[in-house]
Design an enzyme around this catalytic site. Structure first.
Site, PDB file in Angstrom:
ATOM      1  N   TYR A   1     -60.370  28.971  90.148  1.00  0.00           N
ATOM      2  CA  TYR A   1     -60.774  30.188  89.104  1.00  0.00           C
ATOM      3  C   TYR A   1     -59.693  31.266  89.932  1.00  0.00           C
ATOM      4  CZ  TYR A   1     -62.557  27.221  85.483  1.00  0.00           C
ATOM      5  OH  TYR A   1     -62.811  26.398  84.658  1.00  0.00           O
TER       6      TYR A   1
ATOM      7  N   HIS B   1     -64.149  29.318  74.227  1.00  0.00           N
ATOM      8  CA  HIS B   1     -64.202  28.984  74.960  1.00  0.00           C
ATOM      9  C   HIS B   1     -64.616  29.571  76.959  1.00  0.00           C
ATOM     10  CE1 HIS B   1     -62.355  24.501  74.099  1.00  0.00           C
ATOM     11  NE2 HIS B   1     -62.870  24.747  73.992  1.00  0.00           N
TER      12      HIS B   1
ATOM     13  N   GLU C   1     -44.373  19.656  70.833  1.00  0.00           N
ATOM     14  CA  GLU C   1     -44.328  18.561  71.385  1.00  0.00           C
ATOM     15  C   GLU C   1     -45.678  18.038  70.059  1.00  0.00           C
ATOM     16  OE1 GLU C   1     -42.814  16.234  73.313  1.00  0.00           O
ATOM     17  OE2 GLU C   1     -42.617  18.109  74.693  1.00  0.00           O
TER      18      GLU C   1
ATOM     19  N   ALA D   1     -44.246  29.323  70.847  1.00  0.00           N
ATOM     20  CA  ALA D   1     -45.347  30.154  70.297  1.00  0.00           C
ATOM     21  C   ALA D   1     -44.349  31.347  70.006  1.00  0.00           C
ATOM     22  CB  ALA D   1     -46.305  30.206  70.619  1.00  0.00           C
TER      23      ALA D   1
HETATM   24  C1  BJW Z   1     -46.794  24.613  73.633  1.00  0.00           C
HETATM   25  C2  BJW Z   1     -46.135  25.707  74.695  1.00  0.00           C
HETATM   26  C3  BJW Z   1     -45.250  26.582  73.961  1.00  0.00           C
HETATM   27  C4  BJW Z   1     -46.442  23.932  75.611  1.00  0.00           C
HETATM   28  N1  BJW Z   1     -45.585  27.315  72.991  1.00  0.00           N
HETATM   29  N2  BJW Z   1     -47.337  25.416  72.239  1.00  0.00           N
HETATM   30  C5  BJW Z   1     -66.102  14.287  71.027  1.00  0.00           C
HETATM   31  C6  BJW Z   1     -64.862  13.133  71.085  1.00  0.00           C
HETATM   32  C7  BJW Z   1     -65.157  12.880  72.041  1.00  0.00           C
HETATM   33  C8  BJW Z   1     -64.831  13.620  73.398  1.00  0.00           C
HETATM   34  C9  BJW Z   1     -66.437  14.732  72.723  1.00  0.00           C
HETATM   35  C10 BJW Z   1     -66.794  15.000  72.425  1.00  0.00           C
HETATM   36  N3  BJW Z   1     -67.547  16.332  72.005  1.00  0.00           N
HETATM   37  C11 BJW Z   1     -67.243  16.201  73.453  1.00  0.00           C
HETATM   38  C12 BJW Z   1     -66.556  15.580  73.165  1.00  0.00           C
HETATM   39  C13 BJW Z   1     -66.862  15.791  75.612  1.00  0.00           C
HETATM   40  C14 BJW Z   1     -65.483  16.731  75.829  1.00  0.00           C
HETATM   41  C15 BJW Z   1     -63.989  16.593  75.100  1.00  0.00           C
HETATM   42  O1  BJW Z   1     -63.851  17.057  74.274  1.00  0.00           O
HETATM   43  N4  BJW Z   1     -63.873  15.739  76.548  1.00  0.00           N
HETATM   44  C16 BJW Z   1     -62.094  15.042  75.840  1.00  0.00           C
HETATM   45  C17 BJW Z   1     -61.341  15.762  76.972  1.00  0.00           C
HETATM   46  C18 BJW Z   1     -62.116  14.062  75.698  1.00  0.00           C
HETATM   47  N5  BJW Z   1     -65.993  18.279  75.170  1.00  0.00           N
HETATM   48  C19 BJW Z   1     -66.837  19.389  75.500  1.00  0.00           C
HETATM   49  O2  BJW Z   1     -67.148  18.421  76.867  1.00  0.00           O
HETATM   50  C20 BJW Z   1     -67.194  20.517  75.455  1.00  0.00           C
HETATM   51  N6  BJW Z   1     -68.184  20.541  75.291  1.00  0.00           N
HETATM   52  C21 BJW Z   1     -69.763  19.794  74.194  1.00  0.00           C
HETATM   53  O3  BJW Z   1     -69.306  19.174  73.360  1.00  0.00           O
HETATM   54  O4  BJW Z   1     -70.564  20.011  74.189  1.00  0.00           O
HETATM   55  C22 BJW Z   1     -71.332  19.457  73.326  1.00  0.00           C
HETATM   56  C23 BJW Z   1     -71.814  17.843  75.055  1.00  0.00           C
HETATM   57  C24 BJW Z   1     -72.587  18.129  75.784  1.00  0.00           C
HETATM   58  C25 BJW Z   1     -72.682  17.030  76.580  1.00  0.00           C
HETATM   59  C26 BJW Z   1     -72.674  15.772  76.490  1.00  0.00           C
HETATM   60  C27 BJW Z   1     -71.959  15.690  74.958  1.00  0.00           C
HETATM   61  C28 BJW Z   1     -71.435  16.654  73.834  1.00  0.00           C
HETATM   62  C29 BJW Z   1     -67.147  21.522  76.326  1.00  0.00           C
HETATM   63  C30 BJW Z   1     -64.979  21.532  76.017  1.00  0.00           C
HETATM   64  C31 BJW Z   1     -64.950  22.548  76.371  1.00  0.00           C
HETATM   65  C32 BJW Z   1     -63.319  22.545  77.146  1.00  0.00           C
HETATM   66  N7  BJW Z   1     -63.141  24.096  78.843  1.00  0.00           N
HETATM   67  C33 BJW Z   1     -61.490  24.476  78.447  1.00  0.00           C
HETATM   68  C34 BJW Z   1     -61.653  24.765  80.201  1.00  0.00           C
HETATM   69  C35 BJW Z   1     -62.738  26.479  80.110  1.00  0.00           C
HETATM   70  C36 BJW Z   1     -61.978  26.787  81.053  1.00  0.00           C
HETATM   71  C37 BJW Z   1     -60.925  26.553  81.785  1.00  0.00           C
HETATM   72  O5  BJW Z   1     -60.022  27.015  81.473  1.00  0.00           O
HETATM   73  O6  BJW Z   1     -60.747  26.106  83.223  1.00  0.00           O
HETATM   74  O7  BJW Z   1     -60.765  24.339  77.657  1.00  0.00           O
HETATM   75  S1  BJW Z   1     -60.663  22.263  78.961  1.00  0.00           S
HETATM   76  C38 BJW Z   1     -59.129  23.073  78.357  1.00  0.00           C
HETATM   77  O8  BJW Z   1     -58.726  22.329  77.121  1.00  0.00           O
HETATM   78  C39 BJW Z   1     -59.203  24.338  78.062  1.00  0.00           C
HETATM   79  C40 BJW Z   1     -58.486  24.589  76.823  1.00  0.00           C
HETATM   80  O9  BJW Z   1     -59.373  25.896  76.173  1.00  0.00           O
HETATM   81  C41 BJW Z   1     -58.814  23.201  76.213  1.00  0.00           C
HETATM   82  C42 BJW Z   1     -57.769  23.055  75.103  1.00  0.00           C
HETATM   83  O10 BJW Z   1     -56.801  22.959  76.000  1.00  0.00           O
HETATM   84  P1  BJW Z   1     -55.323  23.056  74.849  1.00  0.00           P
HETATM   85  O11 BJW Z   1     -55.620  25.200  75.101  1.00  0.00           O
HETATM   86  O12 BJW Z   1     -55.226  22.259  73.924  1.00  0.00           O
HETATM   87  O13 BJW Z   1     -54.146  22.881  75.980  1.00  0.00           O
HETATM   88  P2  BJW Z   1     -53.396  21.518  76.799  1.00  0.00           P
HETATM   89  O14 BJW Z   1     -53.022  22.109  78.266  1.00  0.00           O
HETATM   90  O15 BJW Z   1     -54.475  20.116  76.604  1.00  0.00           O
HETATM   91  O16 BJW Z   1     -52.614  21.705  75.508  1.00  0.00           O
HETATM   92  C43 BJW Z   1     -51.179  22.688  75.798  1.00  0.00           C
HETATM   93  C44 BJW Z   1     -50.592  22.840  74.470  1.00  0.00           C
HETATM   94  O17 BJW Z   1     -49.743  23.247  74.608  1.00  0.00           O
HETATM   95  C45 BJW Z   1     -49.536  21.499  74.484  1.00  0.00           C
HETATM   96  O18 BJW Z   1     -49.795  20.541  72.996  1.00  0.00           O
HETATM   97  C46 BJW Z   1     -48.420  22.146  74.255  1.00  0.00           C
HETATM   98  O19 BJW Z   1     -47.695  20.754  74.360  1.00  0.00           O
HETATM   99  C47 BJW Z   1     -48.300  22.886  73.441  1.00  0.00           C
HETATM  100  N8  BJW Z   1     -47.110  24.644  74.655  1.00  0.00           N
HETATM  101  N9  BJW Z   1     -45.823  25.046  75.704  1.00  0.00           N
HETATM  102  C48 BJW Z   1     -46.598  26.339  71.610  1.00  0.00           C
HETATM  103  N10 BJW Z   1     -44.174  27.727  74.644  1.00  0.00           N
END
Ligand code: BJW
Length: 250
Positions: free
Chosen positions: A68, A120, A221, A237
């Site tokens: 971090y 987040h 994408e 974006a």
């Molecule tokens: C461009 C570009 C340009 C590039 N212009 N675009 C239901 C189903 C399955 C799983 C789960 C579910 N519910 C919950 C879960 C579990 C889990 C989860 O979702 N897992 C999946 C991975 C499968 N979720 C959780 O654990 C959440 N909590 C929860 O559900 O609590 C209840 C619970 C508790 C206990 C047990 C069970 C349930 C919490 C999720 C917290 C996520 N936190 C993070 C880290 C934050 C801190 C940090 O930054 O270190 O948040 S993870 C990470 O992913 C971060 C982001 O905000 C988040 C989303 O990512 P994002 O923003 O989409 O980024 P990327 O990199 O994935 O994508 C980038 C995009 O940009 C791409 O599409 C590119 O093409 C595009 N791009 N250049 C425009 N120039």
């Protein structure tokens, strides 16, 4: 594409209460690597999804803290881009804009958007992992030789951590409810730069589609939403957002 940009421009101009749902791609053009691209150089051998967890912090707090600190340094050296600025200017032009962001960099707030729901958390803040102290700003290398992670003044443990939501942790219920109600009340959903794989955040875009909101997606994408979107604008974006909202430079 030009026709689609024109159509999106019209949808934006007609909207009164748009929601912008943003992910890491929103800040990619600011120089902040997306979550799934975050790790280069020394960090390339780590999987970010395995560092952003409470288990990782319990197992190796020093490693997670360093991860971090590395990312905070990047945020400190970057600045909001034309996309963030265009969204803030759109609000100043009289729209009732809600920004629902998964990003932890605070860039929407920096450009002056006033209704920002951070699902987040904020990487530039800290708190105690055990919840005994409040949230406070992360100061750059305040004590470079000090304990890592720093010691909590409340419980005396080495448990200071970034104020972000890790996998397996619950999101702030009030923020999530407010985000869902902004989606229910909006007349346009604009989804920018998110892969849509992380829940419950991604469920907000699913909700908008399910209840039939006009839906514009901006991403270089395609995602699972692109085919269902009213308009999918393939691109960056910082280029597309100002094209549909205006660049706010007036
Ligand atoms: C461009 C570009 C340009 C590039 N212009 N675009 C239901 C189903 C399955 C799983 C789960 C579910 N519910 C919950 C879960 C579990 C889990 C989860 O979702 N897992 C999946 C991975 C499968 N979720 C959780 O654990 C959440 N909590 C929860 O559900 O609590 C209840 C619970 C508790 C206990 C047990 C069970 C349930 C919490 C999720 C917290 C996520 N936190 C993070 C880290 C934050 C801190 C940090 O930054 O270190 O948040 S993870 C990470 O992913 C971060 C982001 O905000 C988040 C989303 O990512 P994002 O923003 O989409 O980024 P990327 O990199 O994935 O994508 C980038 C995009 O940009 C791409 O599409 C590119 O093409 C595009 N791009 N250049 C425009 N120039």
């Amino acid at each position: 594409m030009t026709i689609q940009i024109e159509q999106a421009r019209r949808l934006a101009a007609q909207s009164k209460r748009p929601v912008f749902f943003t992910g890491a791609g929103m800040s990619a053009d600011s120089g902040i690597p997306t979550f799934r691209d975050a790790l280069t150089g020394l960090w390339a051998r780590y999987d970010p999804t395995e560092l952003a967890t409470g288990d990782a912090f319990a197992r190796d707090p020093k490693l997670v803290w360093s991860f971090y600190e590395y990312r905070r340094d990047i945020v400190r050296r970057c600045a909001p881009n034309a996309g963030h600025r265009a969204i803030a200017a759109f609000e100043r032009d009289g729209k009732q804009v809600a920004v629902v962001t998964q990003n932890v960099d605070g860039f929407h707030q920096l450009t002056g958007s006033s209704q920002v729901l951070c699902l987040h958390g904020n990487i530039m803040e800290n708190r105690c992992h055990h919840g005994c102290a409040g949230v406070f700003p992360a100061i750059a290398a305040a004590d470079p030789g000090g304990p890592v992670p720093p010691i909590c003044q409340g419980c005396g443990r080495r448990s200071i951590r970034p104020n972000v939501v890790w996998f397996g942790e619950t999101l702030d219920e009030d923020i999530l409810l407010r985000a869902a109600s902004a989606v229910h009340e909006c007349d346009l959903m604009v989804v920018v730069g998110t892969s849509g794989v992380v829940y419950p955040a991604a469920g907000l875009a699913d909700l908008a589609l399910r209840i039939g909101k006009p839906f514009v997606e901006i991403n270089p994408e395609p995602t699972s939403w692109s085919e269902k979107a009213t308009l999918y604008l393939r691109g960056r974006a910082s280029e597309i957002v100002p094209q549909i909202l205006g660049d706010g430079e007036h």
